[in-house]
Design an enzyme around this catalytic site. Sequence first.
Site, mmCIF file in Angstrom:
data_model
loop_
_atom_site.group_PDB
_atom_site.id
_atom_site.type_symbol
_atom_site.label_atom_id
_atom_site.label_comp_id
_atom_site.label_asym_id
_atom_site.label_seq_id
_atom_site.Cartn_x
_atom_site.Cartn_y
_atom_site.Cartn_z
ATOM 1 C CG HIS A 57 -0.146 0.032 2.527
ATOM 2 N ND1 HIS A 57 0.430 1.174 3.037
ATOM 3 C CD2 HIS A 57 0.153 -0.965 3.406
ATOM 4 C CE1 HIS A 57 1.044 0.897 4.167
ATOM 5 N NE2 HIS A 57 0.905 -0.399 4.417
ATOM 6 C CD GLU A 78 2.412 -5.627 8.164
ATOM 7 O OE1 GLU A 78 2.559 -6.862 7.998
ATOM 8 O OE2 GLU A 78 3.126 -4.773 7.613
#
Length: 207
Positions: free
Chosen positions: A9, A82
């Site tokens: 990202h 994550e």
Amino acid sequence: MTRLLVWRHGNTDYNAGGRVQGQTDAPLNARGRDQAAAGAALLASLKPDVLVSSDLSRAHDTASALAALTGLSIKSDARLRERHFGEWQGELLTDIEARYPAEYARWRAGDPSPGSGIESLDDLAKRMLAALQDAATLAPGGTVVVTTHGGAARQGCGALLGWPNEAIRTLGSLHNCHWTELRDRTKRTGGTGWQLMAHNVGVIGEH
């Protein structure tokens, strides 16, 4: 052969400020949105067939920049989040080092389970491996873009390649909006499976 592009990202204020994100849903900042747009332009030229993304907004909004250029829909997968950083989530790294010196030292040394409620590398690898394998099945022989996070990307790619943790640690962290390219060469090579073709690919000069 199937091509898997594992895309990190764009930048967030947590990235910029040295703060641990983990599974905190920190949004893209202005720089991150610009990075996503620039990276998406490069990825669109590779003609992806499928987009899969972590459900955290910084990843999903990054993927949305590519979806806007390709017309593809985004398949959301929470397994692509994550690593969960337990008690450290949302904290500054400098404060973590001061408050949790033993755990911090173990983490820096690569301990797969350093404490403080941090998700183990083995658990991270298992969920990321399953998510990447499932994503690859969505376009056999095509190109799949998976939008995820830095630590998750490294551990997932290493697991897909069959690398031990010691080898995975030698793979540099992905820059924001850069990607790793993996290809499944099983049919062409007679059984070698996934191979690393490129790492930290993205807009030149943009870290």
